[in-house]
Design a protein around this motif. Structure first.
Motif, short mmCIF file in Angstrom:
data_model
loop_
_atom_site.label_atom_id
_atom_site.label_comp_id
_atom_site.label_asym_id
_atom_site.label_seq_id
_atom_site.Cartn_x
_atom_site.Cartn_y
_atom_site.Cartn_z
N PHE A 24 1.09 -1.09 -0.02
CA PHE A 24 -0.58 -0.01 -0.16
C PHE A 24 1.17 1.42 -0.30
N SER A 25 0.41 1.85 -0.89
CA SER A 25 0.63 3.23 -0.98
C SER A 25 -0.28 4.44 0.20
N PHE A 26 0.13 6.16 1.02
CA PHE A 26 -0.35 6.13 1.42
C PHE A 26 -0.47 7.84 1.50
N LYS A 27 -2.06 8.06 1.07
CA LYS A 27 -2.09 9.53 0.54
C LYS A 27 -3.14 10.17 1.83
N ILE A 28 -2.55 11.37 2.48
CA ILE A 28 -3.58 12.05 3.76
C ILE A 28 -3.93 13.11 2.95
N VAL A 29 -5.75 12.68 2.79
CA VAL A 29 -6.02 13.74 2.24
C VAL A 29 -6.92 14.96 2.96
N ASN A 30 -6.43 16.38 2.87
CA ASN A 30 -6.98 17.10 3.60
C ASN A 30 -8.16 17.83 3.87
N GLU A 31 -9.38 16.65 3.64
CA GLU A 31 -11.08 16.46 2.89
C GLU A 31 -11.56 15.67 4.82
#
Length: 720
Positions: A600-607
């Motif tokens: 898994f790659s992860f991206k924290i979405v600021n929403e």
């Protein structure tokens, strides 16, 4: 805005249940700023309650105990301090200050028929102290360590000692359950002694065990000796066990390329002692310190110390790698079962066992407060340790100041759970209040009224259980099917047990052992064992657990009726790990990539999840995760320290994207994700904990060691 939902619910309950607190809820609403100052002050257990000219004078109108109830609503972690003050004022300081450990006083109060029981605690063993006292008193101490096959030896020792006047000692009675009836009969026979030597005494050691004879406890003198706590106490104890000849093993002419062997040995010995003390003291922080509580003891320290001396005697240069492996992976790491704890242990060891330790002025903490003393005599080191602070700052463990709040909350909750466990089963109702049976009956009716209906595939929409174009089933649909089965099993068990308990309370059926436990759990606001046995992992109290269950069922039902959501509530899954596998399988089938090559790659979405209107092309958006001992700093787009007083923070939406041959970027930190804040779980044959889901990755402008020492993690569910 400044108050949590739990705090408000406690205030509302106190307002209705405690007559003296009637009007508290309205007063908090009316004078919000005054109550906010009280709730946020450093020592609310010593602060004056709001009141006076502008409203009810709560400080004057409430008793000391009622003021503690108010404190419980706002700052539960300060309960231990408040109750200490209360007991001291009402009963005297002698009830909160443990008396000095004195075998002499216990012996003076004992008699032939009054044995002395040592209640063992972790890290303490009275054997050496008792042996010294026996030698001083010129008595012969005979002893046996109980265990398999030692019952006859114990009986023979007691019989001989009764005749000769020796002291008989039975060690570790908790290891011999089958001998306990015999021990009870032996003590009973001593109540009317015949032909027993007047100098005979019976000494017993045991940890708390449910099968230990009550008769023996009632007719004995009980002693306990807690192991020293705090870095200073542990350091002093370690160096008191080091002899002068051992400390001065090496002569000034013995040298390494870096320095003399004497200099290196004394520096590393101090570092090892500090390391030993730190790993012991981290246990007080609970899961924040170690996922599992390990039984490290002085033997680990002494063996590691001997290895340092052995390597120094035989090597021409300091073997850093060997020292690190022997100490971290074998001597201390041999007890470690959790993979995350092993990483934490090695990170801590690297602070105290590295080349920089040889330099004068090297600090063990960021503040520079903790350093190794200059090389000198053993007496110099002991004098140096006397100057250490009695209070350990969390920063010496690499932790945030919130760690102390977590420790205080843990101790307060332990106290309250102990009080609850000793509460009488039958309590008479006063002032017309409901009896315990009436309270349980009302809870059963409330739960029956609110319990959701079973989930059914018949209510599924056209987008819920789908098949791929190639004919293979949708992996996430398979996950949903499994969730339906598990939640329906739990709902069915709840409905059946609620009906049975009500019938038992009415006298229409037998109150079985399971229903009796359920009755007691309802009174203590705990999830019944009959439910938790078929439930998901959760540490919430009963009321919060039931609300959480209803929210979970609603999440699954919405998925069944309307199809896959744009964002998935990870905390709402019965088995989050199965959902992760389903995501990987869905990507594998869509892209034609072998599932064992995916990560898994992860991206924290600021929403927030409400702002997400479309699903991602690949992977899934997930929400409902909590950052434990860190927070997401949206301004920097990186991990940040927790805010004071906020050990947990809600993460924004996270995009989980499967990726072939994924590697963690160098500026990212791997954060373990757990189902509950307990973190500990059953370790499988593959070495993974049942509480562990996976490690997510977040960008960090600090090294991974920094967050490892902080105890940074993510959790799916909080305790409230």
């Amino acid at each position: 805005s400044w108050m949590s939902i739990q705090q408000w619910e406690l205030i509302d309950t106190a307002n209705h249940v405690v007559p003296a607190l009637k009007g508290l809820r309205d007063d908090v609403t009316k004078r919000s700023e005054e109550w906010k100052q009280y709730a946020n002050c450093d020592a609310p257990h010593e602060a004056t309650l709001p009141g006076g000219a502008t409203g009810v004078d709560w400080e004057a109108s409430l008793s000391a105990f009622q003021r503690i109830l108010v404190l419980r609503c706002f700052r539960e972690e300060k309960m231990l301090f408040a109750l200490n003050n209360y007991v001291s004022e009402q009963m005297g300081r002698k009830f909160i200050e443990p008396p000095p450990f004195s075998i002499e006083r216990a012996y003076a109060d004992s008699s032939i028929g009054t044995p002395i029981v040592f209640v063992l605690s972790q890290g303490s063993d009275p054997m050496n102290t008792l042996q010294s006292f026996a030698n001083f008193s010129k008595k012969n101490l005979v002893y046996v360590s109980l265990g398999q096959g030692q019952g006859e030896n114990a009986k023979r020792i007691i019989e001989n000692a009764r005749k000769t006047g020796d002291w008989a000692m039975l060690q570790n009675c908790h290891l011999s359950k089958t001998f306990m009836p015999e021990l009870e009969s032996q003590v009973a026979s001593l109540q009317n002694p015949v032909n027993v030597h007047p100098e005979f005494r019976l000494w017993i050691t045991s940890t708390p065990a449910p099968f230990f004879p009550v008769f023996v406890l009632q007719n004995s003198i009980k002693l306990t000796n807690e192991a020293p706590t705090g870095l200073k106490a542990n350091m002093i104890r370690c160096f008191n066990e080091i002899h002068h000849d051992e400390f001065e093993t090496f002569k000034p002419e013995d040298v390494f390329p870096e320095c003399t062997k004497e200099h290196a040995y004394k520096k590393l010995l101090y570092g090892l002692c500090f390391f030993h003390s730190v790993v012991l003291e981290r246990k007080k922080f609970g899961p924040l310190g170690w996922n599992v509580k390990y039984e490290w003891n002085d033997t680990d320290f002494h063996v590691s110390k001997q290895w340092i001396r052995l390597f120094f005697e035989e090597q021409s240069q300091i073997p850093w790698d060997s020292l690190e492996y022997i100490t971290g992976q074998i001597n201390y790491g041999g007890r470690v079962t959790d993979p995350q704890d092993r990483g934490t242990l090695m990170t801590i060891l690297n602070i105290y066992l590295n080349k920089n330790v040889l330099m004068d002025g090297y600090s063990f903490s960021e503040s520079g407060k903790y350093k190794a003393p200059p090389v000198g005599s053993l007496e110099d080191v002991r004098e140096y340790l006397q100057e250490m602070s009695l209070i350990d700052d969390p920063e010496v463990f690499g932790m945030h100041e919130n760690a102390n709040l977590r420790f205080q909350l843990q101790e307060s909750q332990l106290l309250m759970n102990t009080v609850l466990s000793m509460q009488p089963r039958v309590v008479s109702s006063k002032a017309g209040g409901p009896s315990p049976q009436e309270q349980v009956m009302q809870k059963c009716k409330d739960f029956e009224h609110q319990i959701p209906e079973l989930l059914s595939r018949d209510e599924a929409g056209p987008r819920s259980f789908t098949v791929l174009a190639n004919g293979l089933p949708n992996s996430l649909s398979t996950v949903l099917s499994h969730e339906l089965v598990k939640y329906n099993k739990l709902l069915a068990k709840i409905k059946w047990s609620l009906a049975e308990l009500q019938r038992a309370l009415k006298g229409l059926t037998v109150l079985s052992e399971d229903l009796d436990r359920m009755y007691q759990s309802f009174l203590n606001d705990k999830v019944p064992q009959i439910w938790s046995a078929v439930s998901y992992a959760s540490l919430k109290p009963l009321g919060a657990w039931f609300k959480d269950l209803c929210n979970r069922i609603q999440f699954i039902r919405t998925w069944v009726q309307k199809g896959e959501p744009t964002c998935f509530w990870l905390s709402g899954f019965f088995n989050p790990s199965a959902f992760m596998t389903g995501m990987l399988q869905a990507f594998s089938r869509a892209e034609g990539v072998s599932v064992d090559k995916l990560g898994f790659s992860f991206k924290i979405v600021n929403e927030s999840e409400k702002d997400i209107t479309e699903q991602p092309h690949r992977g899934c958006y997930l929400y409902g995760l909590y950052a434990d001992a860190w927070r997401w700093d949206a301004t920097k787009g990186a991990m940040g320290d927790s805010l004071p007083g906020e050990p947990y923070s809600l993460l924004p939406v996270v995009h989980f994207l499967p990726e072939p041959f994924h590697k963690t970027p160098s500026d990212f930190h791997r954060i373990p994700l757990y189902r509950t804040t307990l973190r500990a779980g059953v370790i499988s044959s593959l070495g993974a904990s049942s509480n562990f889901v996976l490690s997510i990755e977040a960008k960090s402008d600090r090294g991974s060691e920094y967050w490892t020492l902080k105890g940074a993690a993510c959790v799916c569910s909080l305790n409230v």
